[in-house]
Scaffold this motif. Sequence first.
Motif, mmCIF file in Angstrom:
data_model
loop_
_atom_site.group_PDB
_atom_site.id
_atom_site.type_symbol
_atom_site.label_atom_id
_atom_site.label_comp_id
_atom_site.label_asym_id
_atom_site.label_seq_id
_atom_site.Cartn_x
_atom_site.Cartn_y
_atom_site.Cartn_z
ATOM 1 N N ILE A 1 0.858 -1.188 0.000
ATOM 2 C CA ILE A 1 0.000 0.000 0.000
ATOM 3 C C ILE A 1 0.894 1.238 0.000
ATOM 4 O O ILE A 1 1.526 1.565 1.004
ATOM 5 C CB ILE A 1 -0.953 -0.006 1.206
ATOM 6 N N LYS A 2 0.953 1.902 -1.141
ATOM 7 C CA LYS A 2 1.924 2.986 -1.331
ATOM 8 C C LYS A 2 1.784 4.124 -0.327
ATOM 9 O O LYS A 2 2.806 4.596 0.205
ATOM 10 C CB LYS A 2 1.806 3.532 -2.768
ATOM 11 N N PRO A 3 0.591 4.621 -0.021
ATOM 12 C CA PRO A 3 0.509 5.708 0.969
ATOM 13 C C PRO A 3 1.053 5.318 2.344
ATOM 14 O O PRO A 3 1.666 6.147 3.027
ATOM 15 C CB PRO A 3 -0.997 6.012 1.028
ATOM 16 N N ALA B 1 5.536 5.684 6.287
ATOM 17 C CA ALA B 1 6.554 4.950 7.048
ATOM 18 C C ALA B 1 7.947 5.476 6.736
ATOM 19 O O ALA B 1 8.781 5.628 7.637
ATOM 20 C CB ALA B 1 6.461 3.459 6.732
ATOM 21 N N ARG B 2 8.211 5.757 5.458
ATOM 22 C CA ARG B 2 9.523 6.277 5.074
ATOM 23 C C ARG B 2 9.823 7.590 5.794
ATOM 24 O O ARG B 2 10.930 7.800 6.311
ATOM 25 C CB ARG B 2 9.596 6.470 3.560
ATOM 26 N N LEU C 1 -2.490 -10.116 1.617
ATOM 27 C CA LEU C 1 -3.184 -10.044 0.341
ATOM 28 C C LEU C 1 -2.193 -9.897 -0.803
ATOM 29 O O LEU C 1 -1.127 -9.314 -0.637
ATOM 30 C CB LEU C 1 -4.141 -8.853 0.336
ATOM 31 N N GLY C 2 -2.574 -10.388 -1.976
ATOM 32 C CA GLY C 2 -1.742 -10.239 -3.163
ATOM 33 C C GLY C 2 -2.080 -8.958 -3.900
ATOM 34 O O GLY C 2 -3.000 -8.231 -3.548
ATOM 35 N N GLY C 3 -1.315 -8.694 -4.954
ATOM 36 C CA GLY C 3 -1.563 -7.508 -5.774
ATOM 37 C C GLY C 3 -0.886 -6.279 -5.210
ATOM 38 O O GLY C 3 -0.339 -6.284 -4.113
ATOM 39 N N VAL C 4 -0.901 -5.218 -5.981
ATOM 40 C CA VAL C 4 -0.232 -3.982 -5.583
ATOM 41 C C VAL C 4 -1.201 -2.826 -5.695
ATOM 42 O O VAL C 4 -1.905 -2.684 -6.692
ATOM 43 C CB VAL C 4 1.004 -3.722 -6.490
ATOM 44 N N ILE C 5 -1.282 -2.002 -4.668
ATOM 45 C CA ILE C 5 -2.093 -0.792 -4.705
ATOM 46 C C ILE C 5 -1.166 0.379 -5.009
ATOM 47 O O ILE C 5 -0.197 0.615 -4.283
ATOM 48 C CB ILE C 5 -2.820 -0.551 -3.358
ATOM 49 N N ARG C 6 -1.424 1.095 -6.066
ATOM 50 C CA ARG C 6 -0.557 2.211 -6.461
ATOM 51 C C ARG C 6 -1.207 3.548 -6.131
ATOM 52 O O ARG C 6 -2.394 3.625 -5.988
ATOM 53 C CB ARG C 6 -0.253 2.141 -7.963
#
Length: 218
Positions: A116-118, A123-124, A213-218
């Motif tokens: 989850i990109k956001p 976190a960064r 979960l699989g997949g990528v949320i952009r």
Amino acid sequence: MSAQLQGIGMTSRRTRMRLVQRLRESGIESDRVLEIIGEVPRHIFLDEALAHRAYEDTSLPIGYGQTLSQPYIVARMTEVLHHHGPARILELGTGSGYQTAVLSRLFEEVYSVERIKPLQDRARDRLRQLGARNVLLKHADGGMGWPDRGPFDGIIVTAAPGDVPKELLAQLADNGVLIAPVGEEKQVLVEVVRRGEHFERRELEPVNFVPLLGGVIR
């Protein structure tokens, strides 16, 4: 940092020490792990509305259907890893970055994957704020691990697959350890140690995590 978070930060040392004592009473034995739990400011990994609850021994929401794990679970999983003395750690599910921050103070290199990109972006920022320079983040499907950075001495999974993915076992170094919550309706924390081409599996205790979960949320 807002005035509210500054205020929480001023009082959090005492509340962190009370949390450490509760964790010790709950069975966490590693003095080093407890010391780090006492050092890392958990409140900065939460939205301001929940920051006042940061030092309760409970999981808390961080958005996108994800949670900041209960401090006991963070300490327990970290303690299991530390017992094996690994240097290079793969974390699957950066989430808020709190577990990542704890790992960064205990191990030489931490590689952390978040789908989850956001959440990864937040976190960064928090890890930079804490000066965690031995952490490398990746935006990807955590179930696949990070093959081109492996093998890893330790792998920690912070969401629950139905069973341990074979792709992750393949990325364990010899004598490496993986710790993960496993299961669907009923979950259990498992420890898997690689001995050559054999894997020794031990069930530790019941847990309750969000699903992997699989997949990528952009």
